[in-house]
Design an enzyme around this catalytic site. Sequence first.
Site, PDB file in Angstrom:
ATOM      1  N   ASP A  15     -27.689  86.210-100.050  1.00 53.92           N
ATOM      2  CA  ASP A  15     -27.399  86.858 -98.708  1.00 53.92           C
ATOM      3  C   ASP A  15     -28.538  86.749 -97.866  1.00 53.92           C
ATOM      4  O   ASP A  15     -29.597  87.256 -98.206  1.00 53.92           O
ATOM      5  CB  ASP A  15     -26.894  88.169 -98.694  1.00 53.92           C
ATOM      6  N   ILE A  16     -28.452  85.760 -96.947  1.00 52.62           N
ATOM      7  CA  ILE A  16     -29.657  85.577 -95.874  1.00 52.62           C
ATOM      8  C   ILE A  16     -30.297  86.801 -95.170  1.00 52.62           C
ATOM      9  O   ILE A  16     -31.197  87.028 -94.847  1.00 52.62           O
ATOM     10  CB  ILE A  16     -29.272  84.517 -95.066  1.00 52.62           C
ATOM     11  N   LYS A  21     -27.254  80.355 -80.147  1.00 53.36           N
ATOM     12  CA  LYS A  21     -27.863  78.751 -80.363  1.00 53.36           C
ATOM     13  C   LYS A  21     -28.970  78.503 -79.286  1.00 53.36           C
ATOM     14  O   LYS A  21     -30.084  78.022 -79.323  1.00 53.36           O
ATOM     15  CB  LYS A  21     -26.915  77.732 -80.308  1.00 53.36           C
ATOM     16  N   GLY A  33     -26.858  78.626 -97.019  1.00 47.26           N
ATOM     17  CA  GLY A  33     -25.362  78.588 -96.537  1.00 47.26           C
ATOM     18  C   GLY A  33     -24.811  77.131 -96.927  1.00 47.26           C
ATOM     19  O   GLY A  33     -24.303  76.584 -96.284  1.00 47.26           O
ATOM     20  N   ILE A  53     -23.573  83.035 -99.900  1.00 47.00           N
ATOM     21  CA  ILE A  53     -23.457  84.293-100.106  1.00 47.00           C
ATOM     22  C   ILE A  53     -22.353  84.381-101.262  1.00 47.00           C
ATOM     23  O   ILE A  53     -21.942  85.567-101.915  1.00 47.00           O
ATOM     24  CB  ILE A  53     -23.194  85.152 -98.759  1.00 47.00           C
ATOM     25  N   TYR A  91     -21.585  82.616 -79.983  1.00 46.60           N
ATOM     26  CA  TYR A  91     -22.217  81.683 -80.785  1.00 46.60           C
ATOM     27  C   TYR A  91     -23.008  80.777 -79.995  1.00 46.60           C
ATOM     28  O   TYR A  91     -24.356  80.359 -80.283  1.00 46.60           O
ATOM     29  CB  TYR A  91     -21.026  80.542 -81.267  1.00 46.60           C
ATOM     30  N   GLY A 150     -21.108  75.495 -96.818  1.00 45.86           N
ATOM     31  CA  GLY A 150     -20.368  75.245 -95.302  1.00 45.86           C
ATOM     32  C   GLY A 150     -20.006  73.690 -95.530  1.00 45.86           C
ATOM     33  O   GLY A 150     -20.378  72.854 -96.152  1.00 45.86           O
ATOM     34  N   GLN A 151     -19.415  73.272 -94.305  1.00 48.69           N
ATOM     35  CA  GLN A 151     -18.948  72.047 -94.157  1.00 48.69           C
ATOM     36  C   GLN A 151     -19.983  71.107 -94.134  1.00 48.69           C
ATOM     37  O   GLN A 151     -19.999  70.134 -94.764  1.00 48.69           O
ATOM     38  CB  GLN A 151     -18.203  71.995 -92.828  1.00 48.69           C
ATOM     39  N   LEU A 152     -21.041  71.512 -93.492  1.00 50.61           N
ATOM     40  CA  LEU A 152     -22.364  70.570 -93.281  1.00 50.61           C
ATOM     41  C   LEU A 152     -23.066  70.469 -94.725  1.00 50.61           C
ATOM     42  O   LEU A 152     -23.351  69.667 -95.254  1.00 50.61           O
ATOM     43  CB  LEU A 152     -23.182  70.955 -92.257  1.00 50.61           C
TER      44      LEU A 152
END
Length: 317
Positions: A52-53, A146, A8, A35, A142, A11-13
């Site tokens: 793809d995880i 987590k 991933g 992905i 979400y 992404g932003q991070l």
Amino acid sequence: MERILIIGAAGQLGSELTLTLTQQYGSDHVIATDINPKALEKFDFCKTAVLDIMNQDAVRQLVKTENVKQIYHLAAVLSATGEKNPLFAWQLNMDSLLFVLELAKEFKMEKIYWPSSIAVFGPNTPKVNTPQYCVKEPNTVYGISKQAGERWCEYYFQKFGVDVRSLRYPGLIGYKSLPGGGTTDYAVDIYHKAIAGEHFVSFLREDSALPMMYMPDAIKATLDLMHAPREQVKIRSSYNLAAISFTPREIFESIKVHYPDFSISYEPDFRQAIADSWPDSIDDSSARADWGWKHDYDLKKMTADILANLPEYMVNF
């Protein structure tokens, strides 16, 4: 050659973390995966692979072929996006984490990093200076994923010795990539609107305080934790992490100093209820005591830095 795998990465991070890891370890030691093939084009400074995880065979083969010894597992469906498709969000967030933990156990990996979030807290959590240990009753898929993920991380450390490390990020703000569907996305988009000379409509109330962090601090915290000696990492669920807290009105006022004609209005939507269930501020004294965490940016310093640097990135969005 031992390698670090980032799942991933686009992404932003991941976008900024991948660059920093490459600078530290070298381009041959870092593999950025995502992905989305198009999104990988920006990683011309390290190895890349479309991944793809949820394709476990492909992930396992990559780990074996590339001799992966560390994984940064960043792929996830975030809070606002997850509420639109909760079953998919649960499946991706949980199945992928459990698979990565199993890989770490099987291949005896050195370290695993998996991000948690302030979304693990809920409406019955103390909202001011939320402590490390407290009631957690998240009301988003979400947050639920987590919370469950934190328990699995600690379980795999205690039962199998997997060196998995985690941070409960607050809202992350950066200028090098677009937001990815989180409740704190307004605090990224607002800078884009200011520079473009557009009116900004906030989907949160003007007085909704949330814990936030500038991306350079988030990268610093992540790597500080990952570089800490094993014995200093005393919390194996996930560490509280904090830097600054502010409201939409306060970030607007910080931007007005630089863009006096900037305007804002408030039209709260379904994300307001999510924000209302999260803390106003976070107590991260455990991270500061255990491995020396300290943030660098306040709201004023962050705003000045973003407005100075964002324009050159906006042409690529």
